[in-house]
Scaffold this active site. Structure first.
Site, PDB file in Angstrom:
ATOM      1  N   ASP A  64      55.752  45.088  39.004  1.00  0.00           N
ATOM      2  CA  ASP A  64      55.023  45.307  40.248  1.00  0.00           C
ATOM      3  C   ASP A  64      55.792  44.774  41.456  1.00  0.00           C
ATOM      4  O   ASP A  64      55.691  45.311  42.554  1.00  0.00           O
ATOM      5  CB  ASP A  64      53.645  44.646  40.178  1.00  0.00           C
ATOM      6  CG  ASP A  64      52.662  45.447  39.326  1.00  0.00           C
ATOM      7  OD1 ASP A  64      52.982  46.609  38.985  1.00  0.00           O
ATOM      8  OD2 ASP A  64      51.585  44.918  39.001  1.00  0.00           O
ATOM      9  N   GLY A  65      56.574  43.698  41.250  1.00  0.00           N
ATOM     10  CA  GLY A  65      57.372  43.160  42.352  1.00  0.00           C
ATOM     11  C   GLY A  65      58.404  44.152  42.851  1.00  0.00           C
ATOM     12  O   GLY A  65      58.628  44.284  44.055  1.00  0.00           O
ATOM     13  N   LEU A 183      43.444  36.661  43.293  1.00  0.00           N
ATOM     14  CA  LEU A 183      42.840  36.208  42.045  1.00  0.00           C
ATOM     15  C   LEU A 183      43.155  34.736  41.788  1.00  0.00           C
ATOM     16  O   LEU A 183      42.293  33.979  41.336  1.00  0.00           O
ATOM     17  CB  LEU A 183      43.345  37.071  40.881  1.00  0.00           C
ATOM     18  CG  LEU A 183      42.724  36.799  39.506  1.00  0.00           C
ATOM     19  CD1 LEU A 183      41.221  37.027  39.535  1.00  0.00           C
ATOM     20  CD2 LEU A 183      43.379  37.686  38.448  1.00  0.00           C
ATOM     21  N   SER A 184      44.376  34.310  42.102  1.00  0.00           N
ATOM     22  CA  SER A 184      44.738  32.904  41.904  1.00  0.00           C
ATOM     23  C   SER A 184      43.990  31.992  42.860  1.00  0.00           C
ATOM     24  O   SER A 184      43.863  30.791  42.611  1.00  0.00           O
ATOM     25  CB  SER A 184      46.249  32.718  42.065  1.00  0.00           C
ATOM     26  OG  SER A 184      46.646  32.914  43.408  1.00  0.00           O
TER      27      SER A 184
END
Length: 290
Positions: A64-65, A183-184
């Protein structure tokens, strides 16, 4: 027909697949443009990723990066993601199916029947500056987090005050980015079929819970001061008594220092992200987060 290829830097598997795709595309009379890092890895010329927006299709090979890196230069050009990473929310094509998927997408572009998924991006605007579009999130925070850091801020949604006080920062996420930094920071997961933006305070002293707002909402963040407060009531800062500037960060890569007091407006970008190829399975990808 011009296809841009962006392969994950330092990944020999991605480089080999880029070379295979280059050969297969040449066989169907499609020209190929490589980004600079991919070009170096193949001993060929490449271009800065920011210039790939004039391609007809961009292929991202990696995780994804790598997809986000390719998206930073796409400027609305559809991107097809080949997943060599662990999760793959943005990359739906496996490496064994990459050649077939890319050639099918090239044929669809030529026939005029390409179908893409349009997902929103975000932009931050301040006094005399404008951020690069963000696919995942935009964060407004102190120069550092934790004791002595953070920011005093006010957050307004379409002009109405939502929250104010001291926090490490504020995060505004797209549905795509809800599975990332949001999320984190204990923000909610948002299914891709659900429109909206997540407004999420980061470690507030006293704050409001994360909020899902309309996709066209404008989030205005007023940064009044930087640094935390000590037990004596004084402003904590660096050892020399100074405090860091606040910073606005787009997708964790592009940073824009801002000096309080200042106002930052976060809203949907004019140019969305266009994703080509098959859709990834959201819940299958979620299971890979464990």
């Amino acid at each position: 027909m011009n296809v841009g290829i962006v392969a994950q830097k330092g990944n020999t598997r991605a480089t080999a697949l880029a070379e295979e795709l280059r050969e297969q595309l040449s066989a169907v009379d499609a020209s190929v443009t490589l980004d600079e890092a991919t070009g170096r890895s193949l001993g060929l010329d490449g271009r800065p990723v920011e210039t790939l927006g004039d391609c007809d299709l961009i292929v991202s090979i990696g995780g994804d990066g790598t997809f986000l890196f390719a998206a930073s230069g796409a400027d609305g050009t559809p991107i097809l993601g080949v997943n060599l990473g662990e999760v793959g929310f943005l990359n739906a094509v496996g490496p064994d199916d990459a050649v077939e998927a890319v050639l099918a997408e090239v044929a669809a572009v030529r026939d005029g029947d390409q179908r893409v998924r349009v997902v929103p991006r975000l932009v931050a605007v301040g006094d005399g500056w404008r951020s690069d579009p963000a696919t995942n999130e935009i964060v407004v925070q102190g120069g550092r987090r934790g004791r002595g850091g953070g920011v005093d801020l006010e957050v307004r949604l379409d002009g109405s005050l939502y929250t104010s006080g001291h926090a490490d920062g504020l995060l505004v996420s797209t549905p795509t980015g809800s599975t990332a930094y949001n999320l984190s920071e204990r923000g909610p997961l948002v299914h891709p079929s659900v429109g909206g933006l997540v407004v999420n305070e980061m470690c507030p002293d006293e704050g409001m819970p994360p909020l899902l707002v309309a996709p066209d909402a404008t989030v205005t963040v007023t940064v009044n001061a930087v640094g935390g407060w000590g037990a004596s009531g004084g402003r904590l800062g660096n050892d020399d008594g100074t405090t860091d500037d606040a910073v606005v960060v787009s997708d964790g890569k592009h940073s824009y220092p801002v000096e309080p007091p200042t106002e930052v407006e976060i809203r949907r970008a004019e140019t969305p992200l266009r994703i080509a190829g098959p859709s990834s399975d959201f819940f299958e990808a979620l299971n890979k987060l464990d």
